[in-house]
Design a protein around this motif. Structure first.
Motif, PDB file in Angstrom:
ATOM      1  N   HIS A   1     -25.435  67.286  -5.038  1.00  0.00           N
ATOM      2  CA  HIS A   1     -26.030  66.942  -3.755  1.00  0.00           C
ATOM      3  C   HIS A   1     -27.028  65.808  -3.947  1.00  0.00           C
ATOM      4  O   HIS A   1     -27.740  65.742  -4.957  1.00  0.00           O
ATOM      5  CB  HIS A   1     -26.733  68.150  -3.146  1.00  0.00           C
TER       6      HIS A   1
ATOM      7  N   VAL B   1     -30.977  70.834  -0.776  1.00  0.00           N
ATOM      8  CA  VAL B   1     -29.947  71.833  -0.489  1.00  0.00           C
ATOM      9  C   VAL B   1     -30.580  72.891   0.408  1.00  0.00           C
ATOM     10  O   VAL B   1     -31.227  73.835  -0.059  1.00  0.00           O
ATOM     11  CB  VAL B   1     -29.400  72.463  -1.789  1.00  0.00           C
TER      12      VAL B   1
ATOM     13  N   ALA C   1     -26.265  70.711   2.438  1.00  0.00           N
ATOM     14  CA  ALA C   1     -27.446  69.883   2.219  1.00  0.00           C
ATOM     15  C   ALA C   1     -27.562  68.832   3.307  1.00  0.00           C
ATOM     16  O   ALA C   1     -26.616  68.578   4.064  1.00  0.00           O
ATOM     17  CB  ALA C   1     -27.387  69.222   0.833  1.00  0.00           C
TER      18      ALA C   1
ATOM     19  N   ASP D   1     -27.463  65.870   2.886  1.00  0.00           N
ATOM     20  CA  ASP D   1     -26.571  64.739   2.623  1.00  0.00           C
ATOM     21  C   ASP D   1     -25.264  64.867   3.407  1.00  0.00           C
ATOM     22  O   ASP D   1     -24.334  64.097   3.194  1.00  0.00           O
ATOM     23  CB  ASP D   1     -26.296  64.609   1.122  1.00  0.00           C
TER      24      ASP D   1
ATOM     25  N   THR E   1     -22.953  67.266   3.364  1.00  0.00           N
ATOM     26  CA  THR E   1     -21.793  67.796   2.646  1.00  0.00           C
ATOM     27  C   THR E   1     -21.954  69.295   2.477  1.00  0.00           C
ATOM     28  O   THR E   1     -23.068  69.812   2.377  1.00  0.00           O
ATOM     29  CB  THR E   1     -21.615  67.151   1.262  1.00  0.00           C
TER      30      THR E   1
ATOM     31  N   ARG F   1     -20.517  72.178  -0.096  1.00  0.00           N
ATOM     32  CA  ARG F   1     -19.859  72.292  -1.406  1.00  0.00           C
ATOM     33  C   ARG F   1     -19.665  73.759  -1.785  1.00  0.00           C
ATOM     34  O   ARG F   1     -20.543  74.589  -1.529  1.00  0.00           O
ATOM     35  CB  ARG F   1     -20.680  71.570  -2.489  1.00  0.00           C
TER      36      ARG F   1
END
Length: 456
Positions: free
Chosen positions: A401, A405, A421, A423, A425, A427
């Motif tokens: 990340h 997070v 997160a 960002d 995304t 995961r």
């Protein structure tokens, strides 16, 4: 039969059944156990050696130190250094294996091999895009239901997805309200119903299978609902004014209890595995422990954190053990005995960091091992850190990340962790082991006197 013979019937039976060939005499050689070729060699060795010494053409003629060494080496190779010629006993029988080697297990050997360390992949199993994920530490926008469906809120929309389905139909939109913001999502234990909190103070209950709204809870809050927690048919909600409300979703007048103790927004709510204690964390740096067998007064008011308390995780193998994490400027993971209110341990996650502004965003226990997973943000590597409990030694750090997070959720089998997160995304990490080889869940320790009601 005389008295002497009556005393030893077992020995008499043994002598009667004895093989005549085994009744040997210690003064008579046993021909079947003798090596006649070797005996012939030994009897003629001296004579042969004398003839070789006299014959210069023999390979052993004209004895020298090198030839004597060669003779001794040959004798040793062919086992000709034995002193005995006659044999007075049978050859020892071949030892019988009580347990055939083919049936024996490697773990039964005298030298036990060390247990293999579990491999923890450093790369995510899958990466999904989560555009417009709200970057707010105090919200709770991700949850994984018992039917293996992930719910994630992106601004004003709640999406449901099967994370392992590769088809385009794996993700569907459940609800969207223009000009409103989703502030929390939480699956009911049945994995079918889901609660959704909004910034307009409403809480909605949806049937994910029928894709229909069942009811809207109103009148309890006057500000956004940023945290949710289920306890069977009781839905506990926390708002941005610091109020915590128990709602019985089966009845019309759903508000059954109100807990007041926080002075700022409630950003973390978690019920204990027994359903008897509730932990609430707030932006006022306070942690409260509430007991549903008592009045609405808190059981413990804990003030050791120096920043917002959002990350809460009840231990699956010890019912009164709670792990909590502090926000920016705190960065500590603390462990509490919720019966006594004592802080058992405190780990500063910033000790190995260059900057001390890290925050603990989320915590999850491993159901199969004594491990704790934490997610971080701020001025760190935005990593997921796996800790061994109770030593709190770092087992692994998962990076990828590029910003903090904020949220984590655990799969129904307890092996995979989803992290979301800022960002944008989502995961999936195989951090807690392979479902095929996962150990049975650790047996939970029952809380003392859990079957008795407290005296009010």
């Amino acid at each position: 039969m005389d008295a002497g013979r009556r005393r030893m019937p077992i020995q008499e039976e043994f002598l009667h059944r004895r093989n005549p060939k085994e009744n040997l005499d210690r003064f008579i050689p046993n021909r079947s156990a003798m090596d006649f070729d070797y005996a012939h060699y030994k009897l003629n060795e001296a004579k042969k050696k004398g003839e070789d010494d006299k014959n210069p053409d023999s390979c052993f003629g004209m004895s020298s130190p090198s030839r004597e060494a060669y003779r001794r080496q040959l004798a040793e190779i062919f086992n000709m250094n034995r002193a005995r010629i006659l044999a007075f006993k049978n050859k020892p029988p071949t030892p019988v294996e009580l347990i055939p080697q083919s049936h024996s297990k490697p773990t039964c050997s005298l030298h036990h091999s060390k247990p293999t360390r579990r491999h923890i992949p450093q790369k995510p199993e899958k990466i999904l895009h989560a555009p417009n994920l709200v970057d707010d530490y105090h919200l709770n926008l991700l949850d994984w239901g018992s039917t293996n469906v992930l719910a994630i809120a992106l601004e004003s929309t709640v999406y449901l997805t099967d994370p392992w389905d590769p088809s385009d139909d794996a993700t569907s939109e459940l609800v969207a309200i223009d000009d409103e913001l989703v502030t929390s999502v939480s699956w009911a234990p049945n994995g079918r119903h889901i609660a959704i909190g909004w910034n307009n103070s409403q809480v909605q209950i949806w049937d994910s299978t029928a894709n229909t709204k069942l009811r809207t809870l109103t009148g309890g809050h006057i500000s956004g609902v940023g945290s949710l927690a289920w306890n069977n048919q009781i839905l506990t909600t926390g708002d941005m004014d610091g109020n915590v409300i128990n709602n019985d979703v089966r009845i019309r007048d759903h508000v059954v209890e109100t807990y007041r103790g926080h002075t700022h927004e409630v950003c973390g709510l978690k019920w204990s595995p027994s359903g008897q204690q509730l932990a609430s964390g707030g932006n006022d740096n306070l942690l409260h422990i509430w007991d549903n067998r008592r009045s609405t007064q808190w059981l413990h008011r804990l003030e050791e954190h120096t920043s917002a308390v959002k990350a809460l995780a009840w231990c699956p193998f010890q019912g009164n053990l709670l792990a909590t994490g502090g926000g920016v400027g705190d960065g500590c993971i603390k462990f509490w005995n919720t019966h006594t209110g004592a802080c058992l341990n405190s780990i500063d996650t910033n000790l190995n960091s260059i900057d001390t502004s890290s925050q603990v965003c989320a915590l999850l226990w491993n159901n199969n091992e004594r491990e704790l997973l934490s997610s971080h943000g701020g001025f760190t590597q935005n990593q997921l850190t796996l800790w061994k409990y109770p030593s709190m030694v770092k087992t692994a750090e998962l990076t990828g990340h590029t910003s903090r997070v904020l949220f984590m959720a655990q799969s129904p089998d307890g092996c995979t962790v989803a992290s979301a997160a800022s960002d944008e995304t989502l995961r999936l990490w195989n951090v807690f082991g392979d479902p095929k080889v996962a150990k049975p869940a650790l047996k939970a320790v029952r809380e003392p006197f859990s079957h008795l009601n407290h005296i009010r």
